[in-house]
Structures are given as C-alpha cells and as structure tokens.
Design an enzyme around this catalytic site. Structure first.
Site, short mmCIF file in Angstrom:
data_model
loop_
_atom_site.label_atom_id
_atom_site.label_comp_id
_atom_site.label_asym_id
_atom_site.label_seq_id
_atom_site.Cartn_x
_atom_site.Cartn_y
_atom_site.Cartn_z
N ARG A 443 0.89 -1.24 0.01
CA ARG A 443 -0.04 -0.19 0.11
C ARG A 443 0.92 1.28 -0.09
NH1 ARG A 443 -4.40 2.96 3.69
NH2 ARG A 443 -6.20 3.08 2.33
N LYS A 476 -8.80 4.94 16.25
CA LYS A 476 -8.80 3.62 15.30
C LYS A 476 -7.36 3.41 15.11
CE LYS A 476 -10.87 2.06 10.89
NZ LYS A 476 -11.50 2.45 9.75
N TRP A 477 -6.98 2.23 15.56
CA TRP A 477 -5.49 1.98 15.17
C TRP A 477 -5.30 0.95 14.04
CZ3 TRP A 477 -1.30 3.17 18.88
CH2 TRP A 477 -0.06 2.58 18.45
N ASP A 478 -4.93 1.53 12.98
CA ASP A 478 -4.82 0.79 11.79
C ASP A 478 -3.31 0.13 11.41
OD1 ASP A 478 -5.87 -0.29 9.34
OD2 ASP A 478 -6.52 1.59 8.54
N MET A 479 -3.36 -0.97 10.60
CA MET A 479 -1.95 -1.23 10.09
C MET A 479 -2.26 -2.26 8.63
SD MET A 479 0.15 -4.05 9.57
CE MET A 479 -0.68 -5.28 10.28
N ASN A 480 -1.64 -1.51 7.85
CA ASN A 480 -2.12 -1.74 6.45
C ASN A 480 -1.18 -2.49 5.41
OD1 ASN A 480 -5.06 -0.92 6.23
ND2 ASN A 480 -4.26 1.15 6.61
N CYS A 526 -7.51 -2.28 13.87
CA CYS A 526 -7.73 -2.65 12.40
C CYS A 526 -6.52 -2.82 11.81
CB CYS A 526 -8.33 -1.26 11.97
SG CYS A 526 -8.81 -1.33 10.26
N ASP A 548 -12.79 -4.84 5.85
CA ASP A 548 -13.24 -3.41 5.08
C ASP A 548 -14.50 -3.96 4.28
OD1 ASP A 548 -11.37 -1.87 6.06
OD2 ASP A 548 -9.75 -2.28 4.50
C1 DGJ Z 1 -7.94 0.47 6.15
C2 DGJ Z 1 -8.97 0.30 7.07
O1 DGJ Z 1 -9.52 -1.02 7.42
C3 DGJ Z 1 -10.18 0.98 6.64
O2 DGJ Z 1 -11.25 1.26 7.51
C4 DGJ Z 1 -9.58 2.65 6.75
O3 DGJ Z 1 -9.29 3.06 7.73
C5 DGJ Z 1 -8.17 2.87 5.57
N1 DGJ Z 1 -7.57 1.83 6.02
C6 DGJ Z 1 -7.87 4.17 5.78
O4 DGJ Z 1 -6.73 4.07 5.02
#
Ligand code: DGJ
Length: 729
Positions: A443, A476-480, A526, A548
């Site tokens: 990403r 909301k602690w995200d990790m993508n 998340c 998502d």
């Molecule tokens: C991935 C998350 O799952 C989404 O809900 C959202 O917060 C996006 N990242 C934002 O980049």
C-alpha cells in the site's frame, strides 16, 4: 482445582466440567494422560495407559519395552525416540539438537502471574484460578523449561505457556510451541480453521483429520487475514449443539502456526504457537525466552458450546480496561462517506445528522495529518494538516463536542511513507530493511522497525502528543501492510531471525503504554479490516474492525466465522451505503442494520445524503442498539442457520439474566415456491413464557425451541428481528 499426587506423580487440572491430566513416568519424562470431560482423581498412572503399543521405533530406557514414539507426550522434543512433531526445537553450542527434557519439580499457587511483555489471560479478586508450573531440565546443557498451566475453573478454560531459561552455554531456540496435546483416536476428529483474505476474513473450513500433518500458519508478520490464531477439532458428527470439541487459540498478533499431526497409531498431536518458519531466538547464558499464551477449551456441547466458552473468557479475562464491561459508542466513521476528500463543513454536516439519529461519536479516518491526500504519502508525520483542518484537531473536536458528541481519530502508527514524509527523510533506516536489498512497498508504505526501542519511543511520543492536543475519546489503530525484507540495523546477524518476534514485543510495549496512559480513550484495532483480529490485540483494544467489506451479505459470512472464537462485543460492524463499495450489492437499509447491530455498531456513509425516511430508519436502528447492545455483547450467542451451507443465516442471543431473547434471521438467496421453514431458538428456559414484542404473542420456551417461528420469506436480503421478553412469575 490442581492436584498432584506425590506417590503416583500425577497432575490433575480440573475446571468445572473438564479434566486435564499428565504424569511423571519412571523415566522422568512427562506423559500426557487425558484431556476431556471431568474425571475423578485416579490412583495409578498406568490406568490411563490402557494400551501399550509396541513400535518399530527405538525404545526408551525405562519405558518397559515400549516407545515414546507412540506414547502421549506432554511436551515432546525431537532427537531421541519420539519421531513426531516436537513442541520445542533448539540447537546447542556443539551443534547438537537433541534436548532431553526431564522432570525437575513443580509449583502450584493461587491466581496467575503476568507474562512479561505479553498479552495474556488474567484473573481478578475472587476468581477461582490456580497455576501449576512444572520444571523440565536438559541436564547436560542446563536448559530449563518451565511449563505453565493456569486453570480458570468457572470459565472451563486452561491456559498454557512456556518459559525457557538458559543456564548453560549459548543455545538457539528454533521453535517453541505454546501448547502441544496428544489426543487419542484423532481419526474421529475434524480439523477446523478460519480462513480468507482481505474483504472476506475468517470463513470456516472443516476437513477430516488425516494421517500426517495439517496446519494453518501466517508468515508475513501479522496474525493475518489468511488465517486466525485459533484451531479446533470437533468430532466428525459434532454440530452446533452436540459433540466433543477440542480447541486452542494463541494470544499473539504475529505469525503463528496451529494444527495437528495424526500419527500412525491414531494419536493426534494438536499444537499451536509462534510460527517456527523463519524464527530463531538465541539465548546466551542467563538469557530467557517467554512464549505467548495458548488458551485451551474442551467441551461436549458442540461448536456452539465451545464458542460461548471462548466468548466469555475473551470478554471478561482477555479484554481489559474501562470499556470492557460498559456499552461502548455507536459511531459514525467518515471513511466510506468521504475517503480522503473531507472538509470541516462536510464533517459538520455528517455530525448534525449523527446527532439527530442518536449516535455518540464521530471518527475522522485517514488523511488528517502530514501530506496525505491519498495512500501514497505522509504516514509517520503525526501532526495535523492545517490546510484541511484550519482550526486543528482541537477545533474540529470542539465542533463535534458542541453537538453533544464525542470525537475519535484514525492513526496508522506502525508505518512510514517513503514519499512526502519528514520522518522518512530524517530516519530512512527506521523502516524494516535488509541492507543491500530493495525494499518492497505494501500500500505504498514501509513498516517501521518496532524491534527498535527508539522507534517505539517515537510512536508513543507522537501519538501521545496528538491525544493530548484535543478532546479525542476514541482511536482507530490501523495497520495496512504485511512485512517484507525483515531486518533491523540494531540486531547482529545471528539475531535477525528474532526481528519479527521482537517487533511484536515492541508493539505490545507501545500499546500497553498508550492504553494505560489514556484509559478513557476507547481503542479499536484494525488491519486493512480484519488482518490482525486476534486475542493479543483484544487484550489492549476491546474491539476490532472486522473487515473492510461492509456489504451485509458478505458480513454475514465474516461475522459468522469470526463468532466461533471471538464475541460479537469485539466485532466492529457498520452500516454502509448501497450499492456497496466493495461488491456493488444492494441490500435494504434494515438488513444492513440488522447485520451490524450485534457487533460494535456504527455507520460508515454520508448521513447528510440520506433521505428523511432513511434517517428515521437509521434512528430506529440506533434506538434498538442502545436498548439491546448488552444482550448482544454480554449475552449468549446461539448460531442457528449456517450461512456457509444454506440460503439463510440466523441466530439468537439470550441476555445474561435470561430475561431478553433476540432472534435475528436473514435470507441470502430465496427460491420460488419456497419450502416451509421454521427457526428453532436455542438456550431458552423450556418452562418459561416469552412474549414476542413484534406480534404480542406468548410462547413457551419449549415451543420456541422445538416448533420455532415460521418463516414466510419472499425476497433476497430480507431480514427479521424478534425480541422476546421472559415473563416473571
Ligand atoms: C484500512 C481500514 O480498514 C479502513 O477502514 C480505513 O481506515 C483505511 N485503512 C484508511 O486508510
């Protein structure tokens, strides 16, 4: 609860309905004797070993002519006689790899100690919890292995972990399973796991156990979308209500492995632990290693009975903090409403409607910091973008607070963008990397090296400053992205295979520090949806954004699979717009609501674009959630129609006090000339009378459970909710 007989040298661990038994054999090896329904305490170890199969493999001295290759072993190692999968593997300084662990003593105490640096189950004052620690030693190399077992009597749960102390010369651990259990007649069992990928996480899969090894694992640095760190072994004919089921979960957010080996004598060795693939951990003299904790649940009440045990222990003794026992916020998140294209005006318009329909909190998702107009830039620069928010976060929070609502914020602190990012310009080496190799992007971003103390300190500091700068009451602690090119400048070559493990320890330190410094902030985890939905994250953050994919039908599958080991109280679930952004499907607003209601409920669409009629329906849904949230979140779940194998999904919840029952049912794919169908509820008091709010009729519990509620369905994606109040006599 835990007993040890000095004569027979048998340990027996009893919960309310189960027993787990192992003993010290003449050879000083630990034999596993039993895991199942509760047993009286027995006298002789030999009574458990009803058949002593002779085998072709070498025989152990002192084992009476039979072999540990066919015995049930409590914590098996490789190199001597047991030729099956070991629970622990290591290489000593002389290159040998044959630890011979022998019994050296035990300790039993009330309660349970914390696992240093790791999430784990815990007990509270008044809990019936006891811990047993058994010491095993490899004498020639002075490697001490402590097996720790905690018995949560009333929860019907046993937890296990392993602590290793090296008092001898340098040694390298190659694999340390948190639990390994040898179960007889494994050929009667199925292997069940929960798999998927982005947007379709945790779909149940079930296959018969076969001779050989089968497992699920993650290799990319997170517990993951592909599998979840939980496996179970139901009898072939076990269903939701009946049958023996063995299950194991790992309280760990990194790579795991879980599975079973069925040997040629029908003994099944079930195991779960940190994935040994790419793992290695060097122990110098005096150094120690602590494994994550495994949770073990056995029941004879089928998969439904198993899930209810997991739900309770997760809700009450893994999740922590102020938000554990209270109803949390019904929220609106701007992600699917605006993506990166938000303004204060748009957010305010959404907040106006959110307030009207009774929501508690507005979350500002990705894009509020650094230079961030799409997902290519800015991660790591945790300072507010004044072009987008001229009055800063404080100004926006005030705007929202003025309406009587709370304000929440998105972060993705474990990452760094290589483009338009001050952090990257200053510290390019803070990303995980291998010198001389090209770093792959995921990403468009890099993973920060959380095995480094300075990087973790930076994250703690940066996030704390933002949380202190405004009235932020939810994160909301995200990790993508998953990890690649995993290497760290701070560790010597022989310790590079520790990076992923140390990353998790670093992450857990960050989470412990932040969640304890900001106890009034509700944290939700998340990872591109449910890419790190696991028991470890739930220890720090009591809820996780499940996926998502917000489509109502897809969510039925995802939430169904998730519910096998995670409670609905831990599942973030929002109503989104139609056509759905992920799959393009149109479903009625009511059904989208009924799918999201049992989870941690919210909306993820532009409320300002809804019609008055839609807003009225949204308000009705919020009202139901406020009344029934406690039934979904603290009550018992009974799965009825399985969406994976039918055209329907249905389930009922029974409140903790038994006074309220909610039935939810959904049509996934209708048929012409539809067959007669009834939904038979579960978990009710057969003698009691229940009044249905929808039709005013009275039913006995026995009627609802045996006759059920007739279902005259017509269209795809229809849904119904029935609320029953138990009459008091
Ligand atoms: C991935 C998350 O799952 C989404 O809900 C959202 O917060 C996006 N990242 C934002 O980049």
């Amino acid at each position: 609860m835990i007993s040890f007989d000095e004569n027979t040298r048998i340990f027996q661990l009893d919960t309310k309905n189960t027993s787990y038994v192992f003993g010290v054999y003449k050879s000083e090896q630990l034999l596993h004797l039993y895991w199942g329904a509760k047993l009286p305490i027995m006298a002789e170890l030999e009574q458990y070993i009803l058949v002593q199969t002779k085998a072709l493999s070498p025989q152990d001295i002192g084992m009476g002519g039979w072999s540990t290759n066919v015995a049930r072993m409590e914590y098996p190692t490789h190199g001597s006689v047991d030729l099956r999968n070991p629970a622990m593997e290591c290489t000593f300084d002389d290159g040998s790899a044959c630890p011979q662990l022998r019994y050296a003593g035990y300790k039993i105490f009330d309660g349970k100690q914390k696992l240093k640096g790791l999430p784990a189950t815990y007990c509270e004052e008044g809990d019936k919890v006891q811990t047993l620690e058994v010491e095993l030693v490899d004498a020639p190399k002075e490697l001490h292995v402590f097996l720790s077992y905690s018995v949560f009597e009333d929860y019907d749960v046993i937890t296990r972990s392993v602590h290793i102390e090296n008092r001898g010369p340098k040694c390298k651990l190659n694999s340390v399973m948190s639990a390994s259990v040898d179960i007889p007649e494994g050929c009667d069992l199925d292997f069940m796991h929960f798999d998927g990928t982005w947007g379709r996480e945790r779909h149940p899969a079930r296959t018969p156990v076969f001779c050989g090894t089968q497992y699920v694992d993650m290799k990319n640095g997170a517990s993951g979308h592909y599998h979840t760190p939980f496996v179970c072994f139901p009898q072939h004919n076990a269903d939701e209500q009946r049958g023996r089921v063995y299950s194991m979960g790992l309280i760990w957010s990194g790579e795991f492995i879980g599975g079973a080996q069925l040997d040629n004598y029908d003994t099944m060795r079930a195991f779960i632990g940190v994935n040994k693939f790419g793992f290695g951990y060097t122990l110098e003299t005096g150094e120690t290693f602590q494994s994550p904790e495994a949770v073990l649940v056995y029941t004879e009440n089928g998969l439904g009975g198993m899930s209810r045990i997991w739900h309770k222990i997760v809700r009450e003794r893994i999740c922590r903090g102020k938000f554990r026992d209270i109803e949390r916020y019904a929220l609106i998140n701007n992600w699917e409403a605006t993506y990166f294209d938000f303004t204060v005006e748009k957010l305010s318009a959404i907040a106006d409607k959110a307030k009207d329909i009774g929501l508690d909190l507005l979350v500002l998702d990705d894009g509020w910091f650094g230079i961030r107009n799409d997902d290519h830039t800015g991660l790591g620069d945790w300072f507010v973008n004044r072009d987008k928010l001229p009055e800063g976060l404080d100004g926006l929070a005030n705007e929202i607070n003025k309406r009587g609502m709370k304000f929440g914020l998105w972060f993705e602190p474990e990452m760094m963008s290589p483009k338009d990012c001050q952090l990257f310009e200053k510290h390019p080496d803070w990303a995980l990397h291998i010198n001389g190799r090209q770093n792959s992007l995921g990403r468009n971003q890099l993973t920060l090296d959380l095995s480094r103390e300075d990087v973790c300190d930076y994250i703690i500091d940066a996030v704390s400053k933002i949380l202190e700068s405004a009235n932020i009451e939810y994160v909301k602690w995200d990790m993508n992205r998953y990890m690649s090119e995993v290497g760290s400048d701070k560790l010597p070559p022989e310790r590079q295979c520790e990076v992923k493990f140390r990353y998790m320890l670093g992450l857990y330190r960050v989470l412990e520090t932040l969640t304890s410094s900001f106890p009034d902030v509700l944290f939700e985890s998340c990872a591109s949806g449910g890419g790190r939905f696991d028991f470890g994250m739930l220890y720090y953050m009591p809820q996780t954004w499940s996926s998502d994919d917000t489509d109502a039908v897809e969510r039925l599958y995802i939430q169904h699979g998730t519910s096998f080991c995670y409670p609905y109280s831990s599942m973030g679930a929002h109503v989104s717009v139609c056509p759905n952004h992920q799959v393009g499907r149109n479903t009625p607003l009511k059904t989208r609501g009924y799918v999201a209601l049992p989870g941690q409920f919210g909306f993820e669409l532009d409320l300002a674009k809804m019609t008055d009629e839609e807003l009225a329906e949204a308000k009705r849904l919020v009202g139901i959630y406020k009344e029934l949230g406690e039934v979904f979140h603290r009550g018992d779940l009974y799965r009825i129609d399985d969406p994976m194998n039918s055209r329907f999904a249905s389930m009922n919840f029974v409140s903790e006090d038994g006074k309220k029952v909610v039935l939810l049912r959904y049509v996934i794919a209708t048929q012409p000339s539809c067959k007669f169908k009834y939904t038979r509820l579960q978990g009710l008091d057969p003698e009691a009378v229940y009044v249905c709010r929808e039709n005013g009729k009275r039913y006995s519990g026995a009627m609802l459970m045996n006759i059920g509620i007739a279902w005259n369905y017509r269209h795809d994606y229809e849904s119904e909710m029935f609320i029953f109040d138990k009459l008091d006599y």
